[in-house]
Scaffold this active site. Structure first.
Site, PDB file in Angstrom:
ATOM      1  CB  CYS A 123      -0.967  -0.046   1.172  1.00 25.21           C
ATOM      2  SG  CYS A 123      -2.350   1.083   0.992  1.00 25.21           S
ATOM      3  CG  HIS A 131      -3.347  -3.642   3.476  1.00 26.68           C
ATOM      4  ND1 HIS A 131      -2.324  -2.990   4.119  1.00 26.68           N
ATOM      5  CD2 HIS A 131      -4.062  -2.683   2.834  1.00 26.68           C
ATOM      6  CE1 HIS A 131      -2.417  -1.686   3.883  1.00 26.68           C
ATOM      7  NE2 HIS A 131      -3.455  -1.475   3.106  1.00 26.68           N
ATOM      8  CD  GLU A 174      -0.620  -5.500   6.038  1.00 25.67           C
ATOM      9  OE1 GLU A 174      -0.448  -6.083   4.953  1.00 25.67           O
ATOM     10  OE2 GLU A 174      -0.957  -4.297   6.133  1.00 25.67           O
TER      11      GLU A 174
END
Lengths: 83, 228
Positions: free
Chosen positions: B86, B203, B205
């Site tokens: 990002c 994302h 994560e």
């Protein structure tokens, strides 16, 4: 010396903000509006440089930081009456 | 594998990345402050999401001059792995470590939702566990994820297998309807020529901790483990 810098999107890079404002103006009756480009305007006050130095330095500033030359183009004028 | 998470002023996904690397995968992970000047023998540097320097001027435009970015560039040049997520992706394109640019979303709005991405090239250290045009469900959350690259460079990176992720439908169809932000050819993630630097808007994560049912993000970290 005041540098007045305009940064806009390059030709061929879609400008959705400009498009939206263009149709808004057309809807408001400004039928003559054919294209709108939205960009950034910056004023950079410089100290202790001659006009020719300023030309070179401001170009460097634009290439390095103020514009992303992958998508943007810039132009600037120098106003030596501003201190 | 030795990992570092770079913290810029305004990073806000740094703790998520640290948590997943250290606690979910057990990698030797440490923080890297953006004013540090070396990466101290890391295998992987992660540039996390967020709003470094408040996204002033352009996302990533100021962060690219943080002292740590010289070390990140050296690390990348020497074949070390770099993962930009990002805002991290935005910083990498601004720094010229990845091709192209990330512009304001076509909708002009911040987009926050689950997206589906298809892995276009599983022959990278970040995607080796994602063969067979694997489709992953991964959250996106950005206002400036509209990937742009000029047609010549697009041809070059496509031919060179640098387009790694494309937005798609849950079935893996790359279509205009599945494009959340206007990216050229639905591009969601690219690697550099040597394929040791990946930038991606989604994302991973945020979908890697087993406390959460969505775990597709793990594929990225498992691939890194596999290549370490």
């Amino acid at each position: 010396m005041l540098a007045k810098i305009h940064v806009t999107l390059k030709n061929g890079v879609l400008d959705p903000q400009g498009k939206a404002v263009n149709s808004a103006l057309n809807d408001l009756g400004f039928k003559e509006v054919r294209n709108v480009q939205i960009g950034k305007y910056m004023e950079v006050l410089l100290d202790g440089v001659s006009e020719s130095e300023a030309q070179k330095r401001v170009k460097e500033m634009c290439d390095k930081l103020l514009a992303n030359t992958v998508i943007e183009t810039y132009r600037f004028t120098l106003d030596s009456s501003k201190k | 594998m030795k990992c570092g998470v770079v913290v810029f002023p305004g990073s806000n996904c740094d703790h998520d990345c640290y948590h997943v690397l250290k606690h979910v995968f057990g990698f030797d992970t440490r923080w890297i402050w953006h004013k540090d000047e070396d990466l101290g023998g890391l295998d992987l540097a992660v540039l996390p999401g967020g709003f470094s320097y408040g996204d002033y001027l352009r996302p990533g435009a100021i962060a690219k001059f943080s002292p740590i970015m010289k070390a990140v560039a050296r690390h990348a040049r020497d074949g070390g792995k770099v993962l930009g997520i990002c805002n991290g992706f935005q910083i990498l394109v601004e720094a010229g470590l990845l091709p192209g640019a990330l512009m304001r979303n076509r909708s002009q709005k911040f987009v926050c939702k689950n997206a589906y991405v298809r892995v276009e090239n599983a022959d990278t250290p970040f995607t080796s566990e994602c063969g067979g045009k694997r489709v992953m469900k991964v959250p996106i959350a950005h206002a400036d994820g509209n990937y742009f690259i000029d047609p010549d460079d697009l041809g070059r990176i496509t031919d060179n297998g640098q387009v790694v992720l494309r937005y798609c439908t849950p079935d893996g169809e790359v279509s205009e309807a599945a494009n959340p932000n206007g990216s050229v050819q639905n591009i969601a993630g690219v690697v550099n020529e040597k394929k040791n630097v990946l930038g991606m808007m989604p994302h991973p994560e945020r979908c890697s901790d087993p406390l959460w049912p969505d775990l597709d993000g793990q594929l990225i970290f498992k691939s890194l483990l596999h290549c370490a």
